[in-house]
Design an enzyme around this catalytic site. Sequence first.
Site, PDB file in Angstrom:
ATOM      1  N   ARG A 214       0.847  -1.183   0.000  1.00 57.80           N
ATOM      2  CA  ARG A 214       0.000   0.000   0.000  1.00 57.80           C
ATOM      3  C   ARG A 214       0.891   1.244   0.000  1.00 57.80           C
ATOM      4  O   ARG A 214       2.067   1.179   0.337  1.00 57.80           O
ATOM      5  CB  ARG A 214      -0.915   0.019   1.229  1.00 57.80           C
ATOM      6  CG  ARG A 214      -1.914  -1.114   1.289  1.00 57.80           C
ATOM      7  CD  ARG A 214      -2.986  -0.839   2.323  1.00 57.80           C
ATOM      8  NE  ARG A 214      -2.453  -0.812   3.670  1.00 57.80           N
ATOM      9  CZ  ARG A 214      -2.588  -1.802   4.544  1.00 57.80           C
ATOM     10  NH1 ARG A 214      -3.225  -2.901   4.184  1.00 57.80           N
ATOM     11  NH2 ARG A 214      -2.082  -1.709   5.756  1.00 57.80           N
ATOM     12  N   HIS A 215       0.308   2.368  -0.353  1.00 59.99           N
ATOM     13  CA  HIS A 215       1.074   3.614  -0.357  1.00 59.99           C
ATOM     14  C   HIS A 215       1.443   4.008   1.065  1.00 59.99           C
ATOM     15  O   HIS A 215       0.718   3.702   2.022  1.00 59.99           O
ATOM     16  CB  HIS A 215       0.265   4.730  -1.011  1.00 59.99           C
ATOM     17  CG  HIS A 215       0.098   4.566  -2.495  1.00 59.99           C
ATOM     18  ND1 HIS A 215       1.158   4.603  -3.373  1.00 59.99           N
ATOM     19  CD2 HIS A 215      -1.009   4.336  -3.246  1.00 59.99           C
ATOM     20  CE1 HIS A 215       0.708   4.423  -4.604  1.00 59.99           C
ATOM     21  NE2 HIS A 215      -0.590   4.252  -4.555  1.00 59.99           N
ATOM     22  N   SER A 216       2.565   4.675   1.200  1.00 58.46           N
ATOM     23  CA  SER A 216       3.013   5.148   2.509  1.00 58.46           C
ATOM     24  C   SER A 216       1.957   6.054   3.125  1.00 58.46           C
ATOM     25  O   SER A 216       1.287   6.815   2.424  1.00 58.46           O
ATOM     26  CB  SER A 216       4.328   5.927   2.376  1.00 58.46           C
ATOM     27  OG  SER A 216       5.339   5.118   1.839  1.00 58.46           O
TER      28      SER A 216
END
Length: 575
Positions: A214-216
């Site tokens: 997942r994105h940061s």
Amino acid sequence: MDTACLHFQYVGQGNVSLWTQSDVCWQCPLLPRISTRQTLNSTVIAIDTAYSTQLAIYDQSNTSVCNINHTNNGWYHFKEYGSYQLMIQLKATGQSKDNGTYSCNLIITDEDEWEMSLPIIVAFLLYLTLGLAYILVMFLYRKQYFYRILFCVTTEHLVESDLGAPTSINPTDGNKNNEKKSSKRLKSLDTFRGICIVVMIFVNYGGGKYWFFRHSRWNGLTVADLVFPWFVFIMGTTMAISFKSLLRKSATKWQIFRKICQRSLTLFFLGLMVNSIGGYTDMATFRIPGVLQRFAFTYFVVALLQLLFAQSSDPNQYKWWAPIRDIIDYWPEWLANTVVVTTYLVLTYGVSVPDYNCPKGYVGPGGLHKNDLYQNCTGGMAAYIDRQLFGTSHIYQHPTCKKIYNTTVPYDPEGTLGTLMSIFICFLGLQAGKILIIYQNGWGRVKRWLIWSVILGVLAMILTKCKQNEGWIPINKNIWSLSFVLALAAMAFLLLSFCYVTIDMYGWWSGAPFFFPGMNSIFLYFCHEVFHDMFPIAIKVASTHAAQLTMDLWGTTFWVLVSIYMYYKKIFISV
């Protein structure tokens, strides 16, 4: 998923409470989770296992009463599906070693460290086995072993395969093969683009619900953060080659300009269509920015600059500064991009945000960050510009920091200010393409790419101080920080070098299976968004990492198979 059970038990009189916070929430205050007033001295709560968690016990006067045993100063990384017991016991004054009156013990009742990683290991081994089987089959095919076994004769020739041409058995054809090789399409570029689109589809489908797919949440870097900037980078690389081809065909600049406008408008319109998927067609809340919209604007600006200064020949190849003519010949483009980067830095760090009393240069996630001091300042100037241009209702309403930092204002990661840095990384990709068309020696190209990789990587490390949060300019995908762009461009130069050496220079790898999606990348991106919740791509499965990973890998594999079919049917859809 990503949870463990914590049994909280308190033995004693009076009131105590458990406060927690995730380590990914930078400079955030602890938040209350349990109070004995509410739980009658015993309860069970869910604890996040994606990140480490800080635990603290406070009495009714909000004073920390003890250090929790078996933790690192209160920090502990709980394991998924684990079971834990936190025992708080009130003792007579002087009998306890923990702050005089309390003892606090974290007891591990069940902890399986392999549960989370096992599905990834199995999936990796499965795809590795399929890859090795494919390599073996292609090797036997090239060596004509299948024909010898089935027909007991030596085949005179094989139909040339797009997965790797067989070695010529006619020595007189050597010159023809060399001529073909010199003029053939660079498969490394399509493979690079294919890697980007395949990983992008996988993470967009959920990535097995693993946090690193997942994105940061804000600062930092995960696998999901890599693909978008790499895609922008390779768009710049192929732009250099396409412009060279158009100029050699004597296309006028007006004709090229019309192509630029047509492609930019098409990408922007497709992006708006993607934003409407799921019935989000209410014009009062319709999101305007997006991935393809950023592609469109980035392509338009960089292509326009290249159109103004592109050269159809190489007039300075014999000058004393010829080894760096890929830079000197295009100094106006470098000047323009210096202005772009400077504008971004000045607006981001040098101008105060007029509303919400946000300080100059604040680029944090807002919400709980800095102990609730700047709750509505998410994204700083980048968010302010988008609110002024599009309106609060027309930008992304669920930023990645919302869950951890409890942010309440919308923020769009594909907003206007970040597009300036997209232009810069696209230009760096264009620089890689210029190296391809100006220098003919293979290792000469690779050396230059590696030099760029080292320079950009070192600059990124200096800006970040090699730390996630404490650097001068942390890596941040949400605002497309300068360090983020430099780091991703450094990786892109390195990946491009690897693909070029292994595919185009030595032929060790055919580029499969990534080569095929790279030939229809925009089509696959659009279709994977449109059909993401339809059968057979989407099937409801159990809420476990193993089940989710299986479906997300299947969805990604499905589109790879579609791209292979399209390739052999010679269906290529470009924008």
